[in-house]
Design a protein around this motif. Sequence first.
Motif, PDB file in Angstrom:
ATOM      1  N   ILE A  60      -0.033   3.800   1.997  1.00 41.69           N
ATOM      2  CA  ILE A  60      -0.490   4.489   3.211  1.00 41.69           C
ATOM      3  C   ILE A  60       0.683   5.128   3.951  1.00 41.69           C
ATOM      4  CG2 ILE A  60      -1.574   4.199   5.476  1.00 41.69           C
ATOM      5  CD1 ILE A  60      -3.385   2.058   4.152  1.00 41.69           C
ATOM      6  N   THR A 106       0.838  -1.200   0.000  1.00 42.52           N
ATOM      7  CA  THR A 106       0.000   0.000   0.000  1.00 42.52           C
ATOM      8  C   THR A 106       0.879   1.259   0.000  1.00 42.52           C
ATOM      9  OG1 THR A 106      -0.167   0.489   2.369  1.00 42.52           O
ATOM     10  CG2 THR A 106      -1.628  -1.236   1.502  1.00 42.52           C
ATOM     11  N   ARG A 117       1.772   8.191   2.049  1.00 41.84           N
ATOM     12  CA  ARG A 117       0.842   9.320   2.246  1.00 41.84           C
ATOM     13  C   ARG A 117       1.046   9.929   3.637  1.00 41.84           C
ATOM     14  NH1 ARG A 117      -0.158  11.091  -2.252  1.00 41.84           N
ATOM     15  NH2 ARG A 117      -1.417  12.554  -1.084  1.00 41.84           N
ATOM     16  N   ASP A 118       1.238   9.078   4.656  1.00 43.49           N
ATOM     17  CA  ASP A 118       1.496   9.583   6.010  1.00 43.49           C
ATOM     18  C   ASP A 118       2.768  10.441   6.034  1.00 43.49           C
ATOM     19  OD1 ASP A 118      -0.752   8.348   7.013  1.00 43.49           O
ATOM     20  OD2 ASP A 118       0.340   6.667   7.923  1.00 43.49           O
TER      21      ASP A 118
END
Length: 195
Positions: free
Chosen positions: A28, A26, A31-32
């Motif tokens: 994620i 992913t 993005r974080d």
Amino acid sequence: MSLKPAKGRKPLPLTVSRPALLMDGTDIAFRDLLHDMLAFSAVIEEVRQRLGGLIGLSGTQYTILTSIARLSAVIPDLGVNQVAEHLHLSGAFITLEVNKLVAAGLVTKAVNPEDRRRVVLTVTPEAERRLTELVVVQVPANDSLFEPLSAQEFKALRGIIAKLAGPGDRAVQLITYLAPTGRLDEVPRDVRTPV
């Protein structure tokens, strides 16, 4: 935070494809990271604006002035191009801002004796006075910003940020190339189709 999409939810398409930027398949974590960087960037920008304001300048003018002050101490005949390269900005933009600093009596421009088409930039005694007075606020602010870092982490961060500063212009140019009209619905289908 879990790196897996919630059950029953269809995940959005990945925003990166490089394996080094994916964790557990992913984006994620990527993005974080971006969101943390944006938050830190906003804080740095606010600090810069406030420090500039304390000496009567915009944040950008403050950054250019401090760069001229520090770089001219180690680069003989410091010119616009060296300041622009150091700050990852265009020479034309630096020229405009330097002219404002000259008008404010904070920077002097002299003809470069080795190349009369170029100028040599130096800060004035007034600029040195303002920058010297500013450290009473600047030092504690900078210490606070980077307080969580050890010397080793600071050194590593410097290297990482230096690597990231370079390709930024390329990323912007790539967006312009892929979406020249600035409209996503006009991007050619073969470009929009995920691999």
